[in-house]
Design a protein around this motif. Structure first.
Motif, PDB file in Angstrom:
ATOM      1  N   SER A 174      -4.171 -43.390 -13.376  1.00  0.00           N
ATOM      2  CA  SER A 174      -4.672 -44.457 -12.508  1.00  0.00           C
ATOM      3  C   SER A 174      -6.185 -44.405 -12.348  1.00  0.00           C
ATOM      4  O   SER A 174      -6.835 -45.438 -12.200  1.00  0.00           O
ATOM      5  CB  SER A 174      -4.024 -44.371 -11.124  1.00  0.00           C
ATOM      6  OG  SER A 174      -4.503 -43.241 -10.420  1.00  0.00           O
ATOM      7  N   ALA A 187      -7.650 -43.593  -9.831  1.00  0.00           N
ATOM      8  CA  ALA A 187      -7.978 -43.844  -8.433  1.00  0.00           C
ATOM      9  C   ALA A 187      -8.339 -42.542  -7.736  1.00  0.00           C
ATOM     10  O   ALA A 187      -7.727 -41.505  -8.000  1.00  0.00           O
ATOM     11  CB  ALA A 187      -6.799 -44.508  -7.728  1.00  0.00           C
ATOM     12  N   SER A 229      -8.349 -39.523  -5.346  1.00  0.00           N
ATOM     13  CA  SER A 229      -7.281 -38.881  -4.592  1.00  0.00           C
ATOM     14  C   SER A 229      -7.742 -38.631  -3.171  1.00  0.00           C
ATOM     15  O   SER A 229      -8.878 -38.213  -2.940  1.00  0.00           O
ATOM     16  CB  SER A 229      -6.895 -37.550  -5.234  1.00  0.00           C
ATOM     17  OG  SER A 229      -6.354 -37.749  -6.508  1.00  0.00           O
ATOM     18  N   GLN A 269     -13.924 -39.547 -10.827  1.00  0.00           N
ATOM     19  CA  GLN A 269     -12.569 -39.801 -11.313  1.00  0.00           C
ATOM     20  C   GLN A 269     -12.567 -41.041 -12.180  1.00  0.00           C
ATOM     21  O   GLN A 269     -13.284 -42.003 -11.920  1.00  0.00           O
ATOM     22  CB  GLN A 269     -11.591 -39.966 -10.145  1.00  0.00           C
ATOM     23  CG  GLN A 269     -11.469 -38.703  -9.296  1.00  0.00           C
ATOM     24  CD  GLN A 269     -10.212 -38.662  -8.460  1.00  0.00           C
ATOM     25  OE1 GLN A 269      -9.143 -39.067  -8.905  1.00  0.00           O
ATOM     26  NE2 GLN A 269     -10.328 -38.176  -7.234  1.00  0.00           N
ATOM     27  N   ASP A 270     -11.758 -40.985 -13.232  1.00  0.00           N
ATOM     28  CA  ASP A 270     -11.677 -42.118 -14.142  1.00  0.00           C
ATOM     29  C   ASP A 270     -10.261 -42.201 -14.693  1.00  0.00           C
ATOM     30  O   ASP A 270      -9.499 -41.229 -14.657  1.00  0.00           O
ATOM     31  CB  ASP A 270     -12.689 -41.952 -15.281  1.00  0.00           C
ATOM     32  CG  ASP A 270     -13.082 -43.288 -15.904  1.00  0.00           C
ATOM     33  OD1 ASP A 270     -12.469 -44.317 -15.546  1.00  0.00           O
ATOM     34  OD2 ASP A 270     -13.979 -43.290 -16.757  1.00  0.00           O
ATOM     35  N   ALA A 271      -9.927 -43.375 -15.230  1.00  0.00           N
ATOM     36  CA  ALA A 271      -8.596 -43.606 -15.781  1.00  0.00           C
ATOM     37  C   ALA A 271      -8.599 -43.412 -17.284  1.00  0.00           C
ATOM     38  O   ALA A 271      -9.536 -43.824 -17.974  1.00  0.00           O
ATOM     39  CB  ALA A 271      -8.126 -45.026 -15.440  1.00  0.00           C
TER      40      ALA A 271
END
Length: 345
Positions: free
Chosen positions: A33, A35, A37, A70-72
């Protein structure tokens, strides 16, 4: 500053990411995702978990610590994963696909991770478990035979053998760190020593562990797991081998629950184990429980990890039980209420 790329944002991945960020490293977490955390909650009463508060191991973080990006990414997509991992000094495989789909999901993911490590030159550190040793290996050492005949154990054996082969060929620098069922801040979802134990225990309700309550079992502290992963990535002597997370002395489920009850001033635990026959019946309608039944030997026989050799190589010692219990209870009491999701590595 080194660049660390963590695959997976479950309890182990995020505990590791926070420790690395608190140490001032550049940290990127890749997940399906992408997204952000939510913090897993404080490890003590003094503030939120994260780079500017107490870290997962209870140490105060630095206000100048690097943020966690963070990355998808689709971890099974070699090209996408390689691009996302560009510039990594260490690549940590903390991913954990759906438990009942390991035979189909893990092979392409593992191949892509190895390819990304080979392409980027990053040291590959894999979060492992004890499934490969199989039933009957009551005390597990790093040199114990990988003799499992169970499907998930065979998947993990194949993953390690391929990483080991490519390491011998000089194509990657790979190591694996194996831990047991985890306990501690961030242990949520299906963790046997997570909400399934702490919730009813602190409320004075009966506990229903899988299989049995009076056989010795190793429990691995999440913060120790993360420290071992980071140490393996930074220790050249660890590359090419598999290591056990330094873990405290084995306890039965009853002993574990009693430790927490005594520290919290809760009633003595009332324990009613769920027999494996019941787990098998419940598994008819639950893929997850079918896989739990397949691993039933871990809950009815001694399941003990020896980490003596790893402690010497990695330069770590296990956190003592009194600290584990205190930090876990502090986190539990201060965590933000919210939906509980399955624990993922």
């Amino acid at each position: 500053m080194t660049r660390h790329v963590v695959l997976g944002k479950g309890p182990i991945g995020m505990t590791l990411a926070r420790q690395l960020a608190a140490a001032g490293h550049d940290v990127l977490v890749l997940s399906r995702s992408g997204a952000p955390s939510a913090p897993s909650g404080p490890t003590g009463p003094t503030g939120p978990t994260g780079p500017t508060g107490p870290t997962e191991d209870g140490t105060p973080g630095s206000a100048s610590a690097s943020p966690i990006q963070q990355d998808a990414v689709d971890i099974s997509d070699v090209a996408a994963l390689t691009r996302a991992s560009h510039g990594a000094d260490v690549l940590y495989n903390c991913a954990n696909p759906a438990y009942h789909r390991w035979p189909t999901l893990w092979p392409p993911m593992a191949d892509a991770i190895l390819a990304a490590a080979e392409s980027t030159g990053a040291v590959l550190v894999t979060t492992g478990n004890l499934y490969g040793y199989g039933a009957g290996t009551h005390t597990m050492h790093e040199d114990s035979l990988l003799a499992s005949t169970e499907t998930k154990g065979l998947v993990r054996i194949a993953m390690w053998r391929e990483a080991e082969r490519r390491h011998r060929e000089g194509r990657v620098r790979a190591t694996e760190v194996r831990g047991s069922d985890y306990v501690g801040p961030g242990a949520l979802g299906y963790a046997h020593a997570g909400p399934r134990m702490l919730g009813p225990l602190l409320a004075g309700r009966p506990l229903h562990p899988i299989g049995a309550a009076d056989v010795p079992h190793t429990w691995t502290y999440l913060a120790d797991f993360a420290r071992a992963l980071a140490a393996a990535g930074a220790t050249e002597a660890a590359w090419g081998g598999a290591w056990h997370v330094p873990s405290p002395q084995a306890l039965t489920f009853r002993q574990l629950a009693t430790l927490f009850a005594d520290a919290a001033g809760a009633p003595q635990p009332r324990i009613r184990p769920l027999p494996m026959t019941a787990v098998r019946l419940l598994g008819i309608g639950s893929p997850m429980l079918r896989e739990v039944f397949a691993m039933g030997y871990q809950f009815v026989d001694p399941f003990v990890l020896d980490s003596t050799r790893s402690q010497s190589i990695l330069g770590l010692t296990p956190t003592p039980w009194d600290t584990i219990v205190a930090e876990t209870l502090a986190w539990w009491g201060n965590r933000s209420p919210g939906p509980r999701t399955p624990a993922r590595r």
